[in-house]
Scaffold this motif. Structure first.
Motif, PDB file in Angstrom:
ATOM      1  N   GLU A  35      -8.096  -2.110  -3.111  1.00  0.00           N
ATOM      2  CA  GLU A  35      -8.783  -1.372  -2.050  1.00  0.00           C
ATOM      3  C   GLU A  35      -8.134  -0.011  -1.830  1.00  0.00           C
ATOM      4  OE1 GLU A  35     -10.791  -3.123   1.728  1.00  0.00           O
ATOM      5  OE2 GLU A  35      -8.722  -2.623   2.284  1.00  0.00           O
ATOM      6  N   GLU A  36      -6.818   0.049  -1.990  1.00  0.00           N
ATOM      7  CA  GLU A  36      -6.112   1.323  -1.849  1.00  0.00           C
ATOM      8  C   GLU A  36      -6.558   2.296  -2.933  1.00  0.00           C
ATOM      9  OE1 GLU A  36      -3.614   3.902   0.180  1.00  0.00           O
ATOM     10  OE2 GLU A  36      -4.257   1.884   0.748  1.00  0.00           O
ATOM     11  N   ARG A  43      -9.588   2.276  -4.273  1.00  0.00           N
ATOM     12  CA  ARG A  43     -10.966   2.656  -3.962  1.00  0.00           C
ATOM     13  C   ARG A  43     -11.056   3.526  -2.713  1.00  0.00           C
ATOM     14  NH1 ARG A  43     -11.689  -2.940  -4.821  1.00  0.00           N
ATOM     15  NH2 ARG A  43     -11.918  -3.216  -2.555  1.00  0.00           N
ATOM     16  N   SER A  44     -10.346   3.106  -1.667  1.00  0.00           N
ATOM     17  CA  SER A  44     -10.430   3.792  -0.365  1.00  0.00           C
ATOM     18  C   SER A  44      -9.018   3.959   0.191  1.00  0.00           C
ATOM     19  CB  SER A  44     -11.288   2.983   0.610  1.00  0.00           C
ATOM     20  OG  SER A  44     -12.556   2.716   0.069  1.00  0.00           O
ATOM     21  N   ARG A  73       0.833  -1.220   0.000  1.00  0.00           N
ATOM     22  CA  ARG A  73       0.000   0.000   0.000  1.00  0.00           C
ATOM     23  C   ARG A  73       0.861   1.262   0.000  1.00  0.00           C
ATOM     24  NH1 ARG A  73      -5.704  -0.119   1.877  1.00  0.00           N
ATOM     25  NH2 ARG A  73      -6.412  -2.277   2.030  1.00  0.00           N
ATOM     26  N   LEU A 122      -5.765   4.583   2.216  1.00  0.00           N
ATOM     27  CA  LEU A 122      -5.375   4.814   3.604  1.00  0.00           C
ATOM     28  C   LEU A 122      -3.866   4.838   3.781  1.00  0.00           C
ATOM     29  CD1 LEU A 122      -4.423   1.843   4.782  1.00  0.00           C
ATOM     30  CD2 LEU A 122      -6.862   1.509   5.049  1.00  0.00           C
TER      31      LEU A 122
END
Length: 279
Positions: free
Chosen positions: A246-247, A249-250, A82, A252
Motif C-alpha cells: 500500500e505504501e 501504491r499510496s 512504512r 503516506l
C-alpha cells in the motif's frame, strides 16, 4: 555430527529439506511432485514445526489464528515498516524486518505471554484438571490463577485491549472454531474461565484479548510455548507486506515523518520544563 578428527567430514543432520541437481525434498516428500499445489502454506508451516502432517481440524484452527493476527491497522510495527520503506525503498526486506523486529511484549508478544502463562498453570495441574464440561471446576481454577497473579503483582496476559474495550471480535470466533474442530483444550477453557471470573478479583471487567486467545489456541494444538511469538510474526509478515504494498501504491510515510518533524518542539536540556519560543 562426527568430529573431523576421525578423518571424515562433519555431518549436519536435518529432517526438514534437502536438494540435489534434479529434486527438492521437504519433510520426506518430493516438493514439486507431492507438495506444490496440494499442501496449503498454513498446513506446511505447522508441519515444518511439528514434523508431522497436521490433520484438517488442526489446520483450520491454526489458519484462523494466522488470519486473526495478520494485521491490526497502524500499529507501531506497521508504521516502522512504512517508515523504513520510506527511508530505503530499495530494501523491501529491511522494511519487512523492521516491522517484525517491533513485535514484542506490547504488540504481538501477548500471544506468547498468554500461552506461556496458561501453560504454566495447566502443566502444574496435570492429572487434576477439570473435565471439559465442568464449568464450575474451570471457574475455580481460573479464580485461583487470577488471585495468585494478583498476589504476586503479576498481570494476567491477554486481559484487556487498547482498542476493544468491551469485546475483542476475534475472541468468540476463535473459541467457536476450536470447539467445532475438537481442539478447544485446557488452555482455551482456562482462559475462557479467566474471562468469567476475573471481575471478582480485579473489580472490573476486561475483554479477552484476541491475540491472547490465539496463544491459548496454539498451546492447545501442542505447539511449543517458546515458539508462539514466532507464529504471531509469521502471521504479521503478511500484514506488513500488505502495508508495504500500500505504501508503494499510496505513500503516506512521508506525511507521518513530516507530521512528527514539523510538530517537534525543542526543549533545552538546561531548562527541560521551559517551553521554547516558536518562530
Amino acid at each position: 555430527m562426527q568430529h573431523p578428527s576421525n578423518g571424515r567430514p562433519p555431518r549436519y543432520p536435518t529432517s526438514l529439506g534437502t536438494s540435489d541437481a534434479s529434486t527438492i525434498t521437504l519433510l520426506g516428500h518430493d516438493l514439486a511432485g507431492e507438495l506444490m499445489g496440494q499442501v496449503g502454506f498454513g498446513e506446511l508451516a505447522l508441519w515444518l514445526v511439528t514434523q508431522r502432517r497436521p490433520e484438517p481440524g488442526e489446520v483450520r484452527v491454526f489458519e484462523a489464528v494466522l488470519v486473526a493476527l495478520a494485521d491490526h491497522g497502524f500499529t507501531p510495527t506497521a508504521i516502522a515498516a512504512r517508515l523504513t520503506y520510506l527511508s530505503a525503498p530499495d530494501s523491501v526486506q529491511g522494511a519487512l524486518a523492521a516491522g517484525l523486529l517491533g513485535g514484542g511484549s506490547r504488540f504481538l508478544g501477548v500471544t506468547e505471554d498468554c500461552g506461556a502463562f496458561l501453560h504454566e498453570v495447566v502443566a502444574g495441574h496435570a492429572g487434576r484438571l477439570p473435565d471439559d464440561s465442568d464449568e464450575e471446576g474451570w471457574n475455580a481454577l481460573a479464580l485461583e490463577t487470577v488471585r495468585a497473579a494478583r498476589a504476586g503483582r503479576r498481570l494476567v496476559p491477554g486481559l484487556g485491549h487498547p482498542v476493544h474495550k468491551v469485546r475483542d471480535p476475534r475472541t468468540p470466533v476463535l473459541l467457536r472454531i476450536a470447539e467445532e474442530n475438537g481442539h478447544k483444550g485446557p488452555h482455551l477453557r482456562l482462559f475462557e474461565a479467566v474471562g468469567r471470573v476475573h471481575p471478582q478479583v480485579l473489580g472490573r471487567t476486561l475483554p479477552l484479548n484476541g491475540a491472547g486467545v490465539c496463544g491459548a489456541a496454539l498451546a492447545d494444538l501442542g505447539l511449543p510455548v517458546g515458539l508462539l511469538r514466532g507464529f504471531a510474526l509469521l502471521a504479521r509478515a503478511a500484514g506488513l507486506l500488505g502495508h508495504i504494498a500500500e505504501e508503494q501504491r499510496s505513500p503516506l510515510g512521508m506525511d507521518v515523518y513530516l507530521s512528527v518533524d514539523r510538530n517537534a518542539e525543542y526543549v533545552s536540556p538546561q531548562h527541560p520544563t521551559r517551553q521554547p519560543t516558536k518562530e
